[in-house]
Design a protein around this motif. Structure first.
Motif: not given
Length: 162
Positions: A52-55, A137-139, A141-145
């Motif tokens: 995610x951070x690398x995207x 990125x939203x995808x 972020x949702x996984x992280x959540x």
């Protein structure tokens, strides 16, 4: 301001929202949680966070037609980082690089400049690349959540819109 630049700016604002909310989510991660994996066929929390951070940086490299090796080098820049604050700072820096690139493009370039990823046989215009980066990125972020919720963190959905 033209409609095209307004759309670009709205997309960058949405990506900035991802960065801000991920920064907040990252602060909740404890060192012992990095190896959490919701299922055997999924990434660990650390692998997901690194991706995610690398995207912004890796997708920028892709849309700039870097080679697969060059893109992989960008993606591995965060591989040794486990400090949530350092990861958050790197995510912000990666976003800043992408934003600077997108802001440097003319309206005509946003709409017409087509670049080809190493894994595609056709090019994609810059505005579509930006849309892809935002949705990608939203995808994640949702996984992280969801990973954090499944790990027992008390999170509320409104955290994703602050």
């Amino acid at each position: 301001m033209s409609g095209v630049t307004q759309i670009r700016d709205h997309l960058l604002e949405e990506l900035n929202l991802v960065v801000r909310t991920v920064e907040s989510l990252l602060t909740k991660i404890q060192p012992e949680e990095w190896e959490y994996r919701p299922a055997e066929n999924m990434r660990t929390l650390l692998e997901l966070t690194h991706h995610l951070v690398s995207i912004p940086a890796s997708d920028l490299a892709i849309l700039q037609e870097k080679t697969q090796t060059e893109v992989e080098q960008v993606e591995t820049q965060v591989s040794g980082i486990r400090d949530p604050l350092v990861l958050a700072a790197q995510f912000r820096a990666n976003y800043d690089l992408l934003q600077a690139y997108m802001l440097s493009l003319t309206e005509a370039e946003l709409l017409n400049k087509s670049t080809k990823a190493f894994y595609l046989d056709h090019g994609i215009v810059q505005i579509k690349w930006l849309i892809e980066i935002v949705t990608h990125s939203f995808h994640h972020r949702s996984q992280l959540y969801n990973y954090l919720k499944q790990s027992g963190h008390e999170l509320q959905f409104f955290m994703l819109y602050g």
